[in-house]
Design a protein around this motif. Structure first.
Motif, PDB file in Angstrom:
ATOM      1  N   LEU A 145       0.826  -1.208   0.000  1.00  0.00           N
ATOM      2  CA  LEU A 145       0.000   0.000   0.000  1.00  0.00           C
ATOM      3  C   LEU A 145       0.859   1.255   0.000  1.00  0.00           C
ATOM      4  N   PHE A 146       1.831   1.329   0.906  1.00  0.00           N
ATOM      5  CA  PHE A 146       2.581   2.570   1.094  1.00  0.00           C
ATOM      6  C   PHE A 146       3.777   2.721   0.160  1.00  0.00           C
ATOM      7  N   GLN A 147       4.311   1.618  -0.350  1.00  0.00           N
ATOM      8  CA  GLN A 147       5.487   1.711  -1.202  1.00  0.00           C
ATOM      9  C   GLN A 147       5.186   1.551  -2.685  1.00  0.00           C
ATOM     10  N   VAL A 148       4.062   0.936  -3.007  1.00  0.00           N
ATOM     11  CA  VAL A 148       3.722   0.702  -4.416  1.00  0.00           C
ATOM     12  C   VAL A 148       2.504   1.521  -4.842  1.00  0.00           C
ATOM     13  N   GLU A 149       1.415   1.376  -4.101  1.00  0.00           N
ATOM     14  CA  GLU A 149       0.161   2.008  -4.523  1.00  0.00           C
ATOM     15  C   GLU A 149       0.126   3.501  -4.205  1.00  0.00           C
ATOM     16  N   LEU A 150       0.529   3.875  -2.990  1.00  0.00           N
ATOM     17  CA  LEU A 150       0.417   5.267  -2.572  1.00  0.00           C
ATOM     18  C   LEU A 150       1.206   6.238  -3.455  1.00  0.00           C
ATOM     19  N   PRO A 151       2.468   5.951  -3.812  1.00  0.00           N
ATOM     20  CA  PRO A 151       3.194   6.907  -4.661  1.00  0.00           C
ATOM     21  C   PRO A 151       2.512   7.167  -6.002  1.00  0.00           C
ATOM     22  N   VAL A 152       1.888   6.123  -6.566  1.00  0.00           N
ATOM     23  CA  VAL A 152       1.206   6.288  -7.856  1.00  0.00           C
ATOM     24  C   VAL A 152      -0.121   7.015  -7.675  1.00  0.00           C
ATOM     25  N   ALA A 153      -0.788   6.744  -6.567  1.00  0.00           N
ATOM     26  CA  ALA A 153      -2.106   7.343  -6.312  1.00  0.00           C
ATOM     27  C   ALA A 153      -2.016   8.754  -5.760  1.00  0.00           C
ATOM     28  N   LEU A 154      -0.827   9.184  -5.356  1.00  0.00           N
ATOM     29  CA  LEU A 154      -0.686  10.457  -4.653  1.00  0.00           C
ATOM     30  C   LEU A 154      -1.241  11.676  -5.404  1.00  0.00           C
ATOM     31  N   PRO A 155      -1.018  11.810  -6.721  1.00  0.00           N
ATOM     32  CA  PRO A 155      -1.574  13.002  -7.401  1.00  0.00           C
ATOM     33  C   PRO A 155      -3.083  13.121  -7.255  1.00  0.00           C
ATOM     34  N   LEU A 156      -3.792  12.009  -7.409  1.00  0.00           N
ATOM     35  CA  LEU A 156      -5.252  12.045  -7.298  1.00  0.00           C
ATOM     36  C   LEU A 156      -5.679  12.269  -5.851  1.00  0.00           C
ATOM     37  N   ILE A 157      -4.930  11.694  -4.914  1.00  0.00           N
ATOM     38  CA  ILE A 157      -5.240  11.917  -3.497  1.00  0.00           C
ATOM     39  C   ILE A 157      -5.086  13.390  -3.148  1.00  0.00           C
ATOM     40  N   LEU A 158      -4.022  14.013  -3.636  1.00  0.00           N
ATOM     41  CA  LEU A 158      -3.819  15.445  -3.381  1.00  0.00           C
ATOM     42  C   LEU A 158      -4.915  16.285  -4.017  1.00  0.00           C
ATOM     43  N   SER A 159      -5.439  15.841  -5.160  1.00  0.00           N
ATOM     44  CA  SER A 159      -6.530  16.589  -5.792  1.00  0.00           C
ATOM     45  C   SER A 159      -7.788  16.537  -4.926  1.00  0.00           C
ATOM     46  N   GLY A 160      -8.011  15.404  -4.247  1.00  0.00           N
ATOM     47  CA  GLY A 160      -9.142  15.309  -3.326  1.00  0.00           C
ATOM     48  C   GLY A 160      -8.958  16.211  -2.124  1.00  0.00           C
ATOM     49  N   LEU A 161      -7.747  16.248  -1.582  1.00  0.00           N
ATOM     50  CA  LEU A 161      -7.451  17.153  -0.468  1.00  0.00           C
ATOM     51  C   LEU A 161      -7.592  18.604  -0.896  1.00  0.00           C
ATOM     52  N   ARG A 162      -7.139  18.909  -2.098  1.00  0.00           N
ATOM     53  CA  ARG A 162      -7.253  20.284  -2.607  1.00  0.00           C
ATOM     54  C   ARG A 162      -8.709  20.692  -2.758  1.00  0.00           C
ATOM     55  N   SER A 163      -9.519  19.805  -3.318  1.00  0.00           N
ATOM     56  CA  SER A 163     -10.942  20.104  -3.469  1.00  0.00           C
ATOM     57  C   SER A 163     -11.603  20.336  -2.114  1.00  0.00           C
ATOM     58  N   ALA A 164     -11.265  19.483  -1.138  1.00  0.00           N
ATOM     59  CA  ALA A 164     -11.830  19.634   0.201  1.00  0.00           C
ATOM     60  C   ALA A 164     -11.378  20.937   0.844  1.00  0.00           C
ATOM     61  N   ALA A 165     -10.100  21.287   0.673  1.00  0.00           N
ATOM     62  CA  ALA A 165      -9.572  22.520   1.274  1.00  0.00           C
ATOM     63  C   ALA A 165     -10.250  23.752   0.692  1.00  0.00           C
ATOM     64  N   ILE A 166     -10.460  23.756  -0.614  1.00  0.00           N
ATOM     65  CA  ILE A 166     -11.116  24.909  -1.240  1.00  0.00           C
ATOM     66  C   ILE A 166     -12.553  25.034  -0.757  1.00  0.00           C
ATOM     67  N   GLN A 167     -13.252  23.900  -0.647  1.00  0.00           N
ATOM     68  CA  GLN A 167     -14.635  23.941  -0.154  1.00  0.00           C
ATOM     69  C   GLN A 167     -14.684  24.451   1.283  1.00  0.00           C
ATOM     70  N   ILE A 168     -13.726  24.025   2.105  1.00  0.00           N
ATOM     71  CA  ILE A 168     -13.704  24.462   3.500  1.00  0.00           C
ATOM     72  C   ILE A 168     -13.438  25.957   3.586  1.00  0.00           C
ATOM     73  N   VAL A 169     -12.408  26.424   2.885  1.00  0.00           N
ATOM     74  CA  VAL A 169     -12.057  27.849   2.937  1.00  0.00           C
ATOM     75  C   VAL A 169     -13.224  28.705   2.457  1.00  0.00           C
ATOM     76  N   SER A 170     -13.914  28.242   1.435  1.00  0.00           N
ATOM     77  CA  SER A 170     -15.034  29.010   0.892  1.00  0.00           C
ATOM     78  C   SER A 170     -16.246  28.994   1.809  1.00  0.00           C
ATOM     79  N   THR A 171     -16.397  27.914   2.579  1.00  0.00           N
ATOM     80  CA  THR A 171     -17.585  27.744   3.413  1.00  0.00           C
ATOM     81  C   THR A 171     -17.360  28.194   4.846  1.00  0.00           C
TER      82      THR A 171
END
Length: 223
Positions: A134-160
């Motif tokens: 999970l942490f050495q194979v899957e997570l590094p590849v999935a990280l860009p999309l995971i960060l996009s989810g965090l970014r979307s959540a952060a923008i919604q929080i700041v706006s709300t």
């Protein structure tokens, strides 16, 4: 008088830059609410999304939970929590966290599930433990999309997070609420502008984090 005049007058007024009601103080309060809510939502959404994405189980449950959470009105939930709990930061945190969990949870799940199965199968064949896969194979590849989810959540929080002002707390929403009450549209426009600027800064911050945290090969950079 147009919006640009309101913006110029608001930010050029020295009274708006000092004291408890000054822009620096309100921005710090706003970022405090937003950062705390994002941290709590990430602490809940990331582990659940990673584990369920790795195992492939619970996808339908996650979709149901995310849909239900998105259907909850943030302002209505704020008022309900305020009535039940009283004046504190908790009634503000709850709707912000509920708002942020779905994009983090669902995006993290989908990010891990979308990883190419070939390297995962190879890692299993080499005898790697599930946690290491999970942490050495899957997570590094999935990280860009995971960060996009965090970014979307952060923008919604700041706006709300401006809703904090409706229960007598601070943040840049204070300018919007007070401005509407006083019919001072300079304050209203100023508060809305600050909210938009903070949301844009969140975009820039996550872009910078992605440039540093995501490997060039995953980003698709040639160098």
């Amino acid at each position: 008088m147009n919006i640009l005049d309101f913006i110029r007058q608001f930010f050029s007024d020295s009274a708006h830059w000092h004291g408890y009601d000054g822009i620096p103080s309100r921005v710090v309060q706003h970022l405090g609410y937003s950062g705390a809510a994002l941290g709590i939502a990430a602490a809940i959404g990331l582990p659940v999304g990673l584990v369920t994405g790795h195992t492939g189980r619970g996808g339908n449950v996650l979709a149901f939970v995310a849909t239900a959470a998105r259907a909850l009105p943030s302002f209505g939930l704020l008022v309900l929590m305020f009535v039940l709990i009283g004046l504190s930061t908790i009634p503000v945190m709850i709707p912000l966290v509920v708002l942020a969990i779905p994009p983090i949870l669902v995006t993290t799940y989908e990010a891990v599930r979308s990883v190419d199965p070939a390297p995962v199968d190879a890692a299993r064949g080499m005898g790697m433990e599930p946690a290491k896969i999970l942490f050495q194979v899957e997570l590094p590849v999935a990280l860009p999309l995971i960060l996009s989810g965090l970014r979307s959540a952060a923008i919604q929080i700041v706006s709300t997070a401006t809703i904090a002002a409706y229960v007598s707390l601070g943040g840049v929403g204070r300018y919007i609420v007070d401005g509407l009450y006083q019919r001072n549209y300079e304050k209203v426009v100023g508060g809305a502008t600050l909210t938009a600027v903070l949301a844009l800064l969140v975009l820039v911050l996550f872009w910078a984090v992605a440039r540093q945290a995501v490997s060039p090969g995953v980003r698709g950079d040639r160098r």
